[in-house]
Design a protein around this motif. Structure first.
Motif, mmCIF file in Angstrom:
data_model
loop_
_atom_site.group_PDB
_atom_site.id
_atom_site.type_symbol
_atom_site.label_atom_id
_atom_site.label_comp_id
_atom_site.label_asym_id
_atom_site.label_seq_id
_atom_site.Cartn_x
_atom_site.Cartn_y
_atom_site.Cartn_z
ATOM 1 N N THR A 1 0.887 -1.350 0.180
ATOM 2 C CA THR A 1 -0.349 0.368 -0.008
ATOM 3 C C THR A 1 0.727 1.294 -0.497
ATOM 4 O OG1 THR A 1 0.297 0.285 2.410
ATOM 5 C CG2 THR A 1 -1.808 -0.722 0.967
ATOM 6 N N GLY B 1 0.443 3.468 2.084
ATOM 7 C CA GLY B 1 1.390 3.683 3.729
ATOM 8 C C GLY B 1 2.899 2.458 4.008
ATOM 9 N N GLU C 1 3.086 9.306 0.826
ATOM 10 C CA GLU C 1 2.474 10.279 1.916
ATOM 11 C C GLU C 1 0.629 11.276 2.021
ATOM 12 O OE1 GLU C 1 5.089 11.295 5.616
ATOM 13 O OE2 GLU C 1 4.860 12.738 4.379
ATOM 14 N N ALA D 1 -1.328 8.263 0.469
ATOM 15 C CA ALA D 1 -1.616 7.416 1.654
ATOM 16 C C ALA D 1 -2.745 7.987 2.667
ATOM 17 C CB ALA D 1 -0.582 6.936 2.399
ATOM 18 N N ALA D 2 -2.647 9.111 2.588
ATOM 19 C CA ALA D 2 -3.907 10.016 3.399
ATOM 20 C C ALA D 2 -5.063 10.567 1.910
ATOM 21 C CB ALA D 2 -3.540 11.416 3.185
ATOM 22 N N GLU E 1 -5.898 7.696 0.656
ATOM 23 C CA GLU E 1 -6.199 6.071 0.150
ATOM 24 C C GLU E 1 -7.474 6.573 1.635
ATOM 25 O OE1 GLU E 1 -3.377 3.398 -0.166
ATOM 26 O OE2 GLU E 1 -3.005 3.630 -1.998
ATOM 27 N N GLU E 2 -7.053 6.973 2.727
ATOM 28 C CA GLU E 2 -7.563 6.838 3.879
ATOM 29 C C GLU E 2 -9.111 7.476 3.506
ATOM 30 O OE1 GLU E 2 -4.342 8.650 6.588
ATOM 31 O OE2 GLU E 2 -3.687 6.228 7.244
ATOM 32 N N SER E 3 -8.992 9.101 2.803
ATOM 33 C CA SER E 3 -9.542 9.031 3.133
ATOM 34 C C SER E 3 -10.784 8.978 2.450
ATOM 35 C CB SER E 3 -9.944 11.210 2.847
ATOM 36 O OG SER E 3 -8.749 11.180 1.640
#
Length: 307
Positions: A199, A201, A298, A301-302, A304-306
């Motif tokens: 991922t 991350g 980064e 990753a942000a 993907e999280e949101s």
């Protein structure tokens, strides 16, 4: 899980501490003592441990007293069952080596091809290691999550246990870098920083690890410019301070590797590495390249999280 028992142990110990009276004790007994400590700390019984390694309770008891030779696979299985950290597993592996299983490749023989066994032996005796890697982060600098994603992709059909064994080998190969010798010069193609294994991350963690490595005296990371013309295969170059063979090159292929010791061929690979070095960023530029890659992952990753 049974209630965890309380046990007194130095909380800041990074290695197994040996008192003067312990110096004559066999390493096998120290290994057994560590295994017993973790078992009792978690509240497990001898019977619980015996089921993990498919053995009798008397065998586990002998193992913990240092009276029975420790099998690497049993130690690994117990470490996983006890949920030990990488550092704690490293402590057990060091004791296992001292107990008569000194070769790292021997402890992971079931997942180590013959051509890699030689490299592992040689790494431990080298003074300096230079590696150029055009495809992935060098194994000596991979994080556990990155290594696992890479192995899972390459080893199609391999069980989770087998994958864990290969990843553990890669992590244990890195332990030697904590000793100051050998030193490592890693030349990594810039494209590698953006090639996803795992991922966003996982990739961010890997790039952070490389940035941290640039701050040490033992590891020299240089990023090779994207536009550079470089060999399409990885090259290892090892130098030694003793013996008749003072250096050698290791060139890895998909299912094997060549070891180069003849001067003419060594000159060729030395020249190739020199050309690669000439196309790397200097320290500040390499750090900036890593920071750009970290910012990229980064942000991914942000997102993907949101999302």
């Amino acid at each position: 899980m049974p209630a965890a028992r309380k046990a007194q142990r130095e909380s800041d110990a990074s290695v197994v501490r040996m008192q003067a009276s312990d110096e004559q004790r066999p390493a096998g007994r120290l290994l057994g003592d560590e295994l017993r400590f973790h078992r009792e700390r978690l509240g497990y019984t001898l019977s619980d441990a015996a089921q993990v390694i498919r053995a009798s309770t008397s065998k586990v008891s002998r193992l913990e007293r240092g009276e029975s030779p420790a099998k690497p696979r049993d130690v690994h299985d117990l470490a996983v069952f006890y949920g030990l950290s990488r550092e704690q597993q490293s402590q057990l592996d060091q004791l296992l080596a001292q107990a008569g299983n000194a070769d790292l490749y021997a402890r992971f023989a079931d997942v180590t091809p013959n051509f890699l066994k030689r490299l592992i032996r040689l790494e431990a005796t080298a003074q300096t290691i230079s590696v150029f890697e055009p495809r992935v982060v060098p194994g000596l600098l991979q994080t556990e999550a990155y290594a696992r994603a890479l192995v899972r992709m390459m080893e199609v059909g391999l069980s989770d246990v087998g994958i864990d064994r290969i990843v553990a080998l890669r992590m244990q190969r890195q332990v030697m870098l904590d000793k100051g010798v050998p030193t490592l010069a890693a030349l990594i193609s810039e494209e590698v920083l953006y090639r996803p294994y795992g991922t966003a991350g996982v990739m961010a963690e890997q790039v952070r690890f490389l940035l941290k490595a640039t701050l040490t005296n033992r590891v020299n990371v240089r990023i090779v410019r994207k536009e550079a013309m470089v060999p399409p295969y990885p090259i290892f170059h090892l130098k030694f301070t003793d013996g008749d063979c003072q250096e050698l090159a290791y060139v890895e292929h998909l299912d094997g590797a060549n070891y180069v010791t003849q001067k003419r061929q060594l000159d060729k690979y030395r020249h190739l590495l020199d050309n690669v070095r000439a196309n790397t960023y200097e320290r500040e530029g390499s750090t900036a390249s890593l920071e750009r890659a970290l910012d990229h992952w980064e942000r991914r990753a942000a997102a993907e999280e949101s999302g």
